[in-house]
Design an enzyme around this catalytic site. Sequence first.
Site, PDB file in Angstrom:
ATOM      1  N   HIS A 366     -24.783  36.145  59.681  1.00  6.57           N
ATOM      2  CA  HIS A 366     -23.990  35.511  60.741  1.00  6.57           C
ATOM      3  C   HIS A 366     -23.517  34.107  60.418  1.00  6.57           C
ATOM      4  CE1 HIS A 366     -24.350  38.367  64.117  1.00  6.57           C
ATOM      5  NE2 HIS A 366     -25.481  38.716  63.539  1.00  6.57           N
ATOM      6  N   LYS A 557     -18.486  27.694  74.894  1.00 11.99           N
ATOM      7  CA  LYS A 557     -19.289  28.141  73.760  1.00 11.99           C
ATOM      8  C   LYS A 557     -20.362  27.090  73.514  1.00 11.99           C
ATOM      9  CE  LYS A 557     -15.415  28.241  71.350  1.00 11.99           C
ATOM     10  NZ  LYS A 557     -15.423  29.465  70.572  1.00 11.99           N
ATOM     11  N   ARG A 558     -21.338  27.404  72.669  1.00 16.79           N
ATOM     12  CA  ARG A 558     -22.331  26.400  72.296  1.00 16.79           C
ATOM     13  C   ARG A 558     -21.628  25.113  71.852  1.00 16.79           C
ATOM     14  NH1 ARG A 558     -27.918  27.602  72.395  1.00 16.79           N
ATOM     15  NH2 ARG A 558     -27.853  25.487  71.676  1.00 16.79           N
ATOM     16  N   LYS A 563     -17.648  23.690  65.954  1.00 18.05           N
ATOM     17  CA  LYS A 563     -16.770  24.318  66.945  1.00 18.05           C
ATOM     18  C   LYS A 563     -15.742  23.312  67.494  1.00 18.05           C
ATOM     19  CE  LYS A 563     -20.130  27.872  68.424  1.00 18.05           C
ATOM     20  NZ  LYS A 563     -19.402  29.153  68.450  1.00 18.05           N
ATOM     21  N   THR A 665     -16.900  35.759  69.422  1.00 14.35           N
ATOM     22  CA  THR A 665     -16.655  36.892  70.312  1.00 14.35           C
ATOM     23  C   THR A 665     -16.053  36.386  71.618  1.00 14.35           C
ATOM     24  OG1 THR A 665     -18.960  36.751  71.042  1.00 14.35           O
ATOM     25  CG2 THR A 665     -18.414  38.463  69.416  1.00 14.35           C
ATOM     26  N   LYS A 669     -13.155  38.078  74.193  1.00 12.19           N
ATOM     27  CA  LYS A 669     -13.268  38.246  75.648  1.00 12.19           C
ATOM     28  C   LYS A 669     -12.053  37.628  76.337  1.00 12.19           C
ATOM     29  CE  LYS A 669     -18.189  37.387  75.110  1.00 12.19           C
ATOM     30  NZ  LYS A 669     -19.192  36.282  75.161  1.00 12.19           N
TER      31      LYS A 669
HETATM   32  C1  LIG Z   1     -19.551  35.376  74.266  1.00 10.62           C
HETATM   33  C2  LIG Z   1     -20.558  34.339  74.528  1.00 10.62           C
HETATM   34  C3  LIG Z   1     -20.865  33.404  73.544  1.00 10.62           C
HETATM   35  C4  LIG Z   1     -20.174  33.361  72.209  1.00 10.62           C
HETATM   36  O1  LIG Z   1     -19.022  32.568  72.308  1.00 10.62           O
HETATM   37  P1  LIG Z   1     -18.226  32.066  71.014  1.00 10.62           P
HETATM   38  O2  LIG Z   1     -17.004  31.445  71.595  1.00 10.62           O
HETATM   39  O3  LIG Z   1     -17.902  33.289  70.223  1.00 10.62           O
HETATM   40  O4  LIG Z   1     -19.081  31.114  70.311  1.00 10.62           O
HETATM   41  C5  LIG Z   1     -21.805  32.433  73.831  1.00 10.62           C
HETATM   42  N1  LIG Z   1     -22.424  32.385  75.023  1.00 10.62           N
HETATM   43  C6  LIG Z   1     -22.139  33.269  75.998  1.00 10.62           C
HETATM   44  C7  LIG Z   1     -22.836  33.155  77.302  1.00 10.62           C
HETATM   45  C8  LIG Z   1     -21.203  34.278  75.796  1.00 10.62           C
HETATM   46  O5  LIG Z   1     -20.938  35.150  76.759  1.00 10.62           O
END
Ligand SMILES: *Cc1c(COP(=O)(O)O)cnc(C)c1O
Length: 819
Positions: A366, A557-558, A563, A665, A669
């Site tokens: 990852h 996101k984190r 990022k 991911t 979404k």
């Molecule tokens: C999808 C998701 C992530 C991943 O987000 P990225 O933008 O791909 O880093 C992190 N936390 C939650 C709660 C998510 O639903």
Amino acid sequence: MNNTDLLAPAHEATEGTVSPEAFRQRILERLTYQVGGSPERASERDWFLATALATRDLVMDRWRTSNADTLARGDKRVCYLSMEFLIGRLLADTLGNLRITETAREALSGLGVDLDAIAAQEMDAALGNGGLGRLAACFMESLASLGIPAFGYGIRYEHGLFRQVIPADGTQHELPEDWLSLGNPWEFERANLRYKVGFGGHVTVDGGRLTWHPGETVRAIPYDTPVTGWRGKRVNTLRLWSARASDPLHLAAFNHGDHLGAQAERIRAESISRVLYPGDETPAGQELRLRQEYFFASASLQDVLRRHMAEFDRLDNLADKVAVQLNDTHPAIGVSELMRLLVDVHHMEWDLAWDITRAVTSYTNHTLMPEALETWPVSLVERLLPRNMQIIYMINARHLDAVRKAQGEDARLLASVSIIDEDHGRRVRMGHLAFIGSHRINGVSALHTQLMKDTVFADLNRVCPDRITNKTNGITFRRWLLRANPGLTKLLVDTLGEEVLDNPEKLAGLAPHAEEMEFRRRFAAQRRVAKEKLTRLIRDRIGLAVDPEALFDVQIKRIHEYKRQLLNILQAVALYNAMRARPMNNWVPRVKIFGGKAAASYWQAKLIIRLAHDVARVVNNDPTLNGMLRIAFLPNYNVSLAEAIIPAADLSEQISTAGLEASGTGNMKLALNGALTIGTLDGANVEIREHVGAENIFIFGLTAEQVARKKAAGYDAREAVAASPALSQVLDAIRSGVFSPEEPDRYAGLVDGLLNDDRFLVTADFDSYDTAQREVAARWRDPEAWWRSAVLNTAHVAWFSSDRTIREYAEDIWDTPPR
Ligand SMILES: *Cc1c(COP(=O)(O)O)cnc(C)c1O
């Protein structure tokens, strides 16, 4: 009444198979006999528990028949080992997959209870950090939906990811998440299926056989949660381990008055499943982390072998019946543990055990960031897991011999492919162990897999060719479209028919409708409803008024330097400066929405959260802007908050330094829900562009290759900043305390750090990002063009369904055909 009266056989669609009256009866039974409440006095929490329990009842028969079918057919099972499962809430998901949401709504409304209100009582199961854990949860759902027998194996953390609290000063505080405190209605404790997991001690040799005598043993107790597939097709098991002491109380010591000491062993053992990712700055923290990894890997593999032996009474066919997937290196110790179990416990000959281990195991990588690639000091592994260390040495010796035979005595190559890193104080490279012990190693997007071959695993790929394969991540559309966005889902069903629920490829039928004004209007109208809902949430959570008419620009996101939330904030300041300089300009009103947690010890990420709040305070309170720009940082980002934000997003920020986001991911979404992406050519953004078309995505910035070249040439941020008046002005303002007048120096270090060593090339990409943001604004001013692009995003991202990803794993890695 028994369940078979209520439900059709497992292979049939479940819709309508339980009447609202019958379901209401079940809820009342559960409320009375299990929750111990009465309809007159029940709280929303009581109703939630009763409804969840009644729903679980409906799942039970399918769960049993799913397992019975697998057993009867002797089917191969997937065992997905993951340190994280970021599940979120389960009630809406389970009702939705059983297709009885409306039944439940009606059943409850007859009792004067609102389904949505009680569903909101459920605590998120936040047993993960972010993308990696959410991927595991999406995969579990897709496995069940495709009818593939599977176990998810992980840890039942008493406290999942911390709860993020941010007071007015913008500083992140971490509070323990208490998701189990009011009871978990989904799980079953299976105390009869417990295992012993050893630590420490020593190894003896007698008659050529090696025996490990652990100095300490801990019990692993499984808790099972049913994972219900789409239309109840199949129910799989998420089996999470809880740690208990073998000897929880020294009664004699307790009776002698040493009340704490008498329970020391219990506390030590139970620490293993106490919290997700205990801080690992200290040696004690590091040791606990390794104990967690070994604990769940060992318990899971013991469980796999016990089940297999019960079924087949032999182990030579293990690889025909079991596929073990290692989600990142956290369970990589499973490679040596499986060898230990086969060789030491089941007395299998080494070579056969090794062939079986490799045929059973595969590994998903990852991250390529060196600091995120796990290694453990040899001394720690030796002390904690002495027999595993011997086995790792043996695996490595044979591996290096084979390399020598094929490639000759090449010291550089041997050092590079060795499981033991000799350069940094002797450490065990867990990625190498996972790679060498696997028949397939996969990256999670096309770009990431290519970079894996070119960088971290270049030498291993040369000496063990043809093992690396790509499996671009996916998301389950059931949760991220059907449940999260009922408004859009209804529009899709009205337009494309019910079939779109079962087959996302049908979404492509949306493309011609993108050309119709009337359809675009309806698409925009449902977004507007979602934005009004989010507007209320923003007001309720942080007391900020925003205009649902504005462009909702979302980065969730984190919080991590790679990022680049910082890039977004800097650009927001540039926009703020421009708005103040030219107030009469025809600005596009924007709401910048942030969500994300910073790791507790990651002070730089926490400083970025603080900066976002400081900038927000100034911008949100500047009357000269007339509300043209708003910044909303929503605290405690988790799956449920993601479900609330994503349907309301117009713009999706995916702006990582190219080459550093393995896949992402969140990007999928948001695109699925019709947000336009502004992003770099990183991770799955590359493939999203291929699917939605370059004209429907805003790509900017350096490519991964250009990033690598710039870094190699020695990048000078000061030069880039000097060349950009907008960026210079932004950095001067932040550095001089415009946004932190009470502490003008607060961001001096941050800005100087950027100028001296801009590791994530924020300054290099700034102008290109700023330009792309202007293009975003221009598109927004042309609603027909904007909504056409939005519709085409939804139309063209079917490929990012985790059903597609899981089919690929099943075919190329696991050999487990969907049923
Ligand atoms: C999808 C998701 C992530 C991943 O987000 P990225 O933008 O791909 O880093 C992190 N936390 C939650 C709660 C998510 O639903």
